[in-house]
Write a protein that holds these residues in place. Sequence first.
Motif: not given
Length: 248
Positions: A94-95, A126-127, A152-154, A224-227
Motif C-alpha cells: 500500500l502506498e 494505491e495497491i 494492483g488497485g487504486m 516506501l510501500p507497506v504490506e
Amino acid sequence: MSAADELYEAYVRKVPLALGSIGVESLEEAYQIQDRVLEMKINDNDESLRGYKISLTSEETQKMFNHDEPLYGALTNKNLVNNARYSDYNAPRLEMEIAFLVQEDLSVEDSAEDIIRKCLIAPGLEIPDGRYEDWFPNASKYEIVADSAVAGGMTFGQSDFSTYEKLDDIKGTLTLDGEVIKEGRSSEVMGHPAKAVKWLVEKLHAHGKIVEAGKVISSGTFNLPVELEKGYYEAEFENVGTVTLEVK
C-alpha cells in the motif's frame, strides 16, 4: 507461450509466476510486453484503459531496483476500486499517492504548472501487486515494467483544482484502524508530483502515446510501500484531503 501470454494467464488465473521465468532483459521489450498484455485485457477480459501509474519516483526506490528514472504502467477499470478484498491479490502493498484526474489532454509542451491547471487533484491510495512470487523487492525493473508497473488497485477521494504551491512538499499521513503507520512528503515524488506527471507525458510521447482527458494518473508514492493488511485505512494529505480504503 510468450511472456505476454504468461503474464496475462497469471493475471486472469491469479497464479503467480516464478521470478525470472519470463526472461525479459530490456526496458524496450518490457514496455512492448506491457502493451501486449493490456491489449489482451481489453480484447479478452472486457477491460478499458483508464489511466497510468508512475513507479520509482524517489531516489531510494530507484536504487532498490537499480534504475535511474521512474517507470510507468497502465491502469484499467478493474484497477480502480472503492474497497478491496485481500484475497483478490497476490502479495499486495500500500502506498500514499496524489491522483491527477485529467480534464484536458496533456502535451509535452505543458509545464508542471500547466499540468496542474489541466487536472483535478485528489488524495489517493494505491495497491501495488505483482504477478510474481515474492515480487517485492526482488523482481527486476524489467519484470516490473512488463507487469504494468505492478498495477494492483487504486482508489481516490474527493477531487478539486489546486496549484503547484499547494502540492509542494506537503505531508501525507497513513493510518490503519486509527493508528498512524506511515508518514511521507510529496517531495519524495521527483521533488513534486507534477514533475512526475510531466515525466510520464514525455515518456508516453516517446512511445507514441498521449494522456487524454478523462484519464487518471497515480503520480508516485509518498512512502516506501507497506504490506497490505485487512482493516480500515485512511490517508490524509495536507492541502488535498482524505481518502479511505477498507480491506476485507
